[in-house]
Design an enzyme around this catalytic site. Structure first.
Site, short mmCIF file in Angstrom:
data_model
loop_
_atom_site.label_atom_id
_atom_site.label_comp_id
_atom_site.label_asym_id
_atom_site.label_seq_id
_atom_site.Cartn_x
_atom_site.Cartn_y
_atom_site.Cartn_z
CB CYS A 297 14.54 55.66 81.29
SG CYS A 297 12.96 55.77 82.15
CB CYS B 195 13.82 58.25 83.94
SG CYS B 195 13.45 56.51 83.88
CG ASP B 196 16.76 60.36 82.47
OD1 ASP B 196 16.53 60.68 83.65
OD2 ASP B 196 17.49 59.41 82.15
#
Ligand code: NAP
Length: 317
Positions: free
Chosen positions: A138, A141-142
């Site tokens: 992701c 997200c990251d």
């Protein structure tokens, strides 16, 4: 059927943001609600360190785990009951729906399928070991964790190429590792990647192995045409690289295969009010045919499913 057994108004399978939002809305709307989850609540975000893009989420130290735990508490606060069980059979065609689990059989008038999706594994050696410490699925997200570092992206579809472009905001360089010599992504997305000076390609290649001490420090890439293997190591001063896997997703829908209408990849089709093809059965979140798979859209789906259930309940009289 055991006549003394509780029949819930709504049974929700999966306690990710979609399931928990459905539970919150249905319970707050006065329905009796059961949420069944096989593991920890939170779904895919429970495994995500930082959730920076959920509206209003600016709490210091908030993680995906803590956010989803609060979602679960909020649903419970309004009376939703949560159980942990692995459902092995779903009987959904009758007036009363049943989820048969390893521990118990659960019954309810309405069912919400919110089992989510899982990223398809890249398939390299060491993948499980470095998941969360260098390997991610992701970028939203990251990506931020790889600021200034070299990042590799496995895959050649829309997600891989689009997310590779997104990752150039953070990474020094992004290398797309694709198993063929042509991308699958649509031309407009390809064009963005080809004109981006921070993106490189390794064609006809797959990630064979991920290695490092504690964190991801290197990869072995194999050329599928020549068989040649190349070893890539992090700059010693940085000590870490990133690998993002976008080789497709797998909806967690096998339990209801053949029961509700799905697309060819196994995502469940719904109308815009989250109704599936089967009366009394709804789907919400990543398991659904949709374009944006984020916490905020999963939560929205869950809320819509619960409101639809209330409306359909009244229609049924
Ligand atoms: P996808 O379209 O299924 O593409 C998966 C990619 O991974 C393909 O390039 C495939 O290679 C490669 N791949 C599959 N298995 C592999 C393996 N075992 N090892 C190495 N590579 C492997 O998946 P996606 O990109 O996640 O997209 C999923 C769906 O969402 C698609 O329908 C896509 O159009 C849609 N989507 C749309 C957008 C958008 O419109 N902006 C953005 C993201 C996703 P091959 O090409 O050789 O098969």
């Amino acid at each position: 059927m055991d006549m003394n057994k509780k029949i819930y108004d709504v049974m929700i399978l999966g306690a990710g943001p979609a399931g928990l939002s459905a539970a919150l809305y249905a319970a707050r709307g006065g329905l009796s609600v059961l949420v069944i989850e096989k593991g920890v609540s939170g779904g895919q975000i429970a495994a995500t360190d930082a959730v920076e893009n959920y509206p209003g989420q600016m709490l210091e130290g908030e993680t995906g785990e803590s956010l989803s735990e609060r979602m679960a508490l909020q649903a419970e606060h309004f009376g939703a009951v949560r159980v942990q069980d692995v459902i092995t059979e779903a009987v959904l065609d009758g007036e009363i729906k049943e989820f048969r689990g390893q521990k118990e059989t659960y019954s309810g008038r309405f069912a919400v399928l919110a089992m989510g999706a899982s990223p398809r594994p890249i398939g390299c050696k060491g993948e499980m070991q470095f998941k969360g410490s260098g390997i991610s699925y992701c970028a939203t997200c990251d990506g931020n964790f790889f600021t200034g570092l070299d990042v590799y992206v496995a895959g050649g579809g829309d997600a891989a190429v689009e997310e590779a472009v997104y990752l150039t905001r953070f990474a020094r360089k992004v290398t797309i590792v694709h198993r063929r010599d042509q991308l699958r992504a649509v031309q407009s997305i390809q064009d963005l990647a080809f004109k981006n000076p921070k993106i490189d390609f390794l064609w006809d290649s797959v990630v064979e192995e991920a290695f490092g001490e504690g964190v991801l420090q290197g990869l072995i890439i194999r050329n599928v045409k020549t068989g040649e293997q190349t070893r890539i190591s992090a700059d010693p001063s940085e000590g870490m690289i990133g690998l993002f896997g976008f080789v497709g997703n797998i909806p967690n829908s096998s339990l209801v295969n053949g029961t509700v209408e799905m697309d060819e990849r196994g995502y469940i089709r719904t109308d815009e009010d989250m109704r599936t093809s089967l009366k009394g059965v709804y789907a919400a979140g990543d398991i659904r045919v949709k374009t944006v798979r984020q916490v905020v859209t999963a939560a929205a789906d869950g809320a819509i499913a619960a409101v639809s259930i209330s409306a359909d309940w009244q229609m049924d009289g």
